[in-house]
Design an enzyme around this catalytic site. Structure first.
Site, PDB file in Angstrom:
ATOM      1  N   SER A 116      -9.600   3.732   1.599  1.00 52.73           N
ATOM      2  CA  SER A 116      -8.482   4.356   0.897  1.00 52.73           C
ATOM      3  C   SER A 116      -8.686   5.850   0.741  1.00 52.73           C
ATOM      4  O   SER A 116      -7.722   6.576   0.583  1.00 52.73           O
ATOM      5  CB  SER A 116      -8.260   3.697  -0.469  1.00 52.73           C
ATOM      6  OG  SER A 116      -9.452   3.637  -1.188  1.00 52.73           O
ATOM      7  N   ASN A 187      -1.757   7.013  -2.117  1.00 54.49           N
ATOM      8  CA  ASN A 187      -2.815   7.525  -2.996  1.00 54.49           C
ATOM      9  C   ASN A 187      -2.723   9.036  -3.199  1.00 54.49           C
ATOM     10  O   ASN A 187      -3.153   9.557  -4.227  1.00 54.49           O
ATOM     11  CB  ASN A 187      -4.194   7.142  -2.459  1.00 54.49           C
ATOM     12  CG  ASN A 187      -4.596   5.751  -2.905  1.00 54.49           C
ATOM     13  OD1 ASN A 187      -3.981   5.181  -3.797  1.00 54.49           O
ATOM     14  ND2 ASN A 187      -5.621   5.192  -2.289  1.00 54.49           N
TER      15      ASN A 187
HETATM   16  N1  CAA Z   1      -4.836 -12.539  -5.057  1.00 56.64           N
HETATM   17  C1  CAA Z   1      -4.014 -13.540  -4.746  1.00 56.64           C
HETATM   18  N2  CAA Z   1      -3.106 -14.044  -5.588  1.00 56.64           N
HETATM   19  C2  CAA Z   1      -3.059 -13.501  -6.809  1.00 56.64           C
HETATM   20  C3  CAA Z   1      -3.889 -12.446  -7.197  1.00 56.64           C
HETATM   21  C4  CAA Z   1      -4.810 -11.967  -6.261  1.00 56.64           C
HETATM   22  N3  CAA Z   1      -5.642 -10.960  -6.540  1.00 56.64           N
HETATM   23  N4  CAA Z   1      -3.613 -12.106  -8.458  1.00 56.64           N
HETATM   24  C5  CAA Z   1      -2.636 -12.934  -8.846  1.00 56.64           C
HETATM   25  N5  CAA Z   1      -2.314 -13.764  -7.855  1.00 56.64           N
HETATM   26  C6  CAA Z   1      -1.314 -14.821  -7.844  1.00 56.64           C
HETATM   27  C7  CAA Z   1      -1.601 -15.727  -8.968  1.00 56.64           C
HETATM   28  O1  CAA Z   1      -1.671 -17.051  -8.511  1.00 56.64           O
HETATM   29  C8  CAA Z   1      -0.420 -15.510  -9.906  1.00 56.64           C
HETATM   30  O2  CAA Z   1       0.129 -16.659 -10.429  1.00 56.64           O
HETATM   31  P1  CAA Z   1      -0.564 -17.482 -11.663  1.00 56.64           P
HETATM   32  O3  CAA Z   1      -0.927 -16.474 -12.711  1.00 56.64           O
HETATM   33  O4  CAA Z   1       0.519 -18.404 -12.075  1.00 56.64           O
HETATM   34  O5  CAA Z   1      -1.749 -18.176 -11.079  1.00 56.64           O
HETATM   35  C9  CAA Z   1       0.641 -14.926  -9.001  1.00 56.64           C
HETATM   36  O6  CAA Z   1      -0.049 -14.227  -7.985  1.00 56.64           O
HETATM   37  C10 CAA Z   1       1.580 -13.979  -9.664  1.00 56.64           C
HETATM   38  O7  CAA Z   1       0.834 -13.118 -10.481  1.00 56.64           O
HETATM   39  P2  CAA Z   1       1.487 -12.420 -11.690  1.00 56.64           P
HETATM   40  O8  CAA Z   1       2.297 -13.364 -12.513  1.00 56.64           O
HETATM   41  O9  CAA Z   1       0.442 -11.646 -12.376  1.00 56.64           O
HETATM   42  O10 CAA Z   1       2.542 -11.482 -10.932  1.00 56.64           O
HETATM   43  P3  CAA Z   1       3.377 -10.322 -11.501  1.00 56.64           P
HETATM   44  O11 CAA Z   1       4.776 -10.627 -11.260  1.00 56.64           O
HETATM   45  O12 CAA Z   1       2.953  -9.984 -12.860  1.00 56.64           O
HETATM   46  O13 CAA Z   1       2.968  -9.125 -10.517  1.00 56.64           O
HETATM   47  C11 CAA Z   1       1.586  -7.435  -9.597  1.00 56.64           C
HETATM   48  C12 CAA Z   1       1.621  -8.741 -10.373  1.00 56.64           C
HETATM   49  C13 CAA Z   1       2.164  -7.623  -8.211  1.00 56.64           C
HETATM   50  C14 CAA Z   1       0.113  -7.063  -9.500  1.00 56.64           C
HETATM   51  C15 CAA Z   1       2.424  -6.373 -10.350  1.00 56.64           C
HETATM   52  O14 CAA Z   1       1.988  -6.286 -11.674  1.00 56.64           O
HETATM   53  C16 CAA Z   1       2.320  -5.024  -9.717  1.00 56.64           C
HETATM   54  O15 CAA Z   1       3.004  -4.708  -8.763  1.00 56.64           O
HETATM   55  N6  CAA Z   1       1.422  -4.170 -10.253  1.00 56.64           N
HETATM   56  C17 CAA Z   1       1.150  -2.864  -9.666  1.00 56.64           C
HETATM   57  C18 CAA Z   1      -0.030  -2.990  -8.757  1.00 56.64           C
HETATM   58  C19 CAA Z   1      -0.313  -1.723  -8.021  1.00 56.64           C
HETATM   59  O16 CAA Z   1       0.267  -0.675  -8.239  1.00 56.64           O
HETATM   60  N7  CAA Z   1      -1.264  -1.796  -7.107  1.00 56.64           N
HETATM   61  C20 CAA Z   1      -1.702  -0.658  -6.343  1.00 56.64           C
HETATM   62  C21 CAA Z   1      -3.035  -0.270  -6.833  1.00 56.64           C
HETATM   63  S1  CAA Z   1      -3.590   1.224  -6.064  1.00 56.64           S
HETATM   64  C22 CAA Z   1      -4.323   0.692  -4.662  1.00 56.64           C
HETATM   65  O17 CAA Z   1      -4.518  -0.452  -4.390  1.00 56.64           O
HETATM   66  C23 CAA Z   1      -4.704   1.773  -3.727  1.00 56.64           C
HETATM   67  C24 CAA Z   1      -6.127   1.988  -3.594  1.00 56.64           C
HETATM   68  O18 CAA Z   1      -6.510   2.426  -2.535  1.00 56.64           O
HETATM   69  C25 CAA Z   1      -7.098   1.843  -4.726  1.00 56.64           C
END
Ligand code: CAA
Length: 279
Positions: A116, A187
């Site tokens: 990243s 990023n």
């Molecule tokens: N892997 C696989 N499945 C997963 C998981 C994972 N890590 N985490 C959760 N799940 C599954 C679970 O089974 C969960 O269902 P249960 O809780 O019933 O078991 C299901 O996905 C849905 O999870 P949520 O109910 O928590 O889903 P949500 O609708 O709240 O959305 C989200 C979660 C998509 C993370 C949302 O909160 C979101 O978009 N957040 C922002 C995340 C973001 O910005 N990420 C970028 C980070 S920066 C980056 O990554 C760049 C870098 O280089 C560092």
């Protein structure tokens, strides 16, 4: 098509999950078998949750889990068509991996990196055939976030770039094409934005809860910045911030002191049980 994933941490295990769900035989490589097994357990758990929620058939779940094989030997990636490296964010570590990978895989195998904050061009510089290297940058959590940035390094071949884009589509993602610039697209914007969020905590004297509520309810973010930093990890974020600051020299890129203190205290977020919040 056979996929190799090197490093089965948070990102690598998510990428391996996507690959097996998309129907690809996948080899996951970790330095210790116990870590690889932990990742497989996690993948199996998330796929079981999908069955419980009625979005995946039991048979499809079992077949997906069976498509994942585990190894500690890079030589076991020899017959992969694409290897996606998701190891520790350290240039020396990635150089060593890429050199060994190139010595074991076929001439036409694509070597992708999920880096990243490092330069894909620089990672690829140790290869005899740097044209085969490309960036495939997924977002955390990889199974849930739709984006993958397809990063063209200085010497990436056109067919390799397009094949990586097509693979992104096959993995169910929304790929975007971009160049090998610091932070790529997301990023470059998100890191200084999150740094501003942390600085605002002290400047405005607000709590993490209040800031998170502000950004969720006032700006439509799916999760607040402090929740997001706890998910990404202070270690990962500070490292990426420093890498961007080193290259761009913009003060907003530099990691905020509060986050550096959290890192020094081992408050990395979810992975250590405490960050801005306790887990
Ligand atoms: N892997 C696989 N499945 C997963 C998981 C994972 N890590 N985490 C959760 N799940 C599954 C679970 O089974 C969960 O269902 P249960 O809780 O019933 O078991 C299901 O996905 C849905 O999870 P949520 O109910 O928590 O889903 P949500 O609708 O709240 O959305 C989200 C979660 C998509 C993370 C949302 O909160 C979101 O978009 N957040 C922002 C995340 C973001 O910005 N990420 C970028 C980070 S920066 C980056 O990554 C760049 C870098 O280089 C560092």
């Amino acid at each position: 098509m056979k996929i190799g994933v090197v490093g089965l941490g948070a990102m690598g295990s998510g990428i391996a999950q996507l690959a097996v769900e998309a129907g690809f035989d996948t080899v996951g490589r970790e330095v210790e078998m116990a870590r690889a097994e932990k990742a497989r357990d996690q993948i199996a758990h998330f796929l079981t949750r999908k069955v419980e929620k009625g979005t995946l058939e039991q048979g499809a779940r079992d077949a997906a889990v069976a498509r994942l094989s585990l190894t500690t030997a890079l030589a076991d990636l020899a017959d992969c068509d694409v290897v996606i490296e998701a190891a520790y964010e350290d240039l020396e570590v990635k150089h060593e991996l890429f050199q060994v990978l190139e010595s074991v895989v076929r001439d036409d195998t694509i070597l992708a990196t999920n880096t990243s904050a490092l330069s894909v061009t620089s990672i690829a510089s140790v290869l005899e055939r740097p044209e085969r290297a490309v960036g495939m940058h997924f977002f955390n959590p990889a199974p849930l976030m739709p984006l993958v940035e397809i990063v063209r390094a200085e010497r990436t071949a056109d067919d390799v770039f397009e094949a990586a884009f097509e693979l992104g589509v096959k993995l169910g993602k929304t790929p975007i094409r971009c160049s090998d610039t610091p932070g790529f697209v997301v990023n470059r914007v998100l890191i200084p934005l999150l740094n501003d969020c942390v600085r605002v905590l002290d400047e405005a004297g607000v709590t993490p809860q209040a800031l998170d509520a502000g950004m969720k309810h006032g700006a439509g973010w799916p999760m607040g910045p402090c929740e997001l930093l706890d998910l990404v990890g202070a270690d990962v974020h500070v490292h990426a911030s420093e890498a961007l600051y080193e290259k761009l020299r913009e003060p907003r890129m530099a990691p905020p002191a509060r986050l550096v203190r959290m890192l020094q205290a081992g408050k990395l977020g979810r992975k250590t049980g405490e960050g801005f919040y306790r887990y």
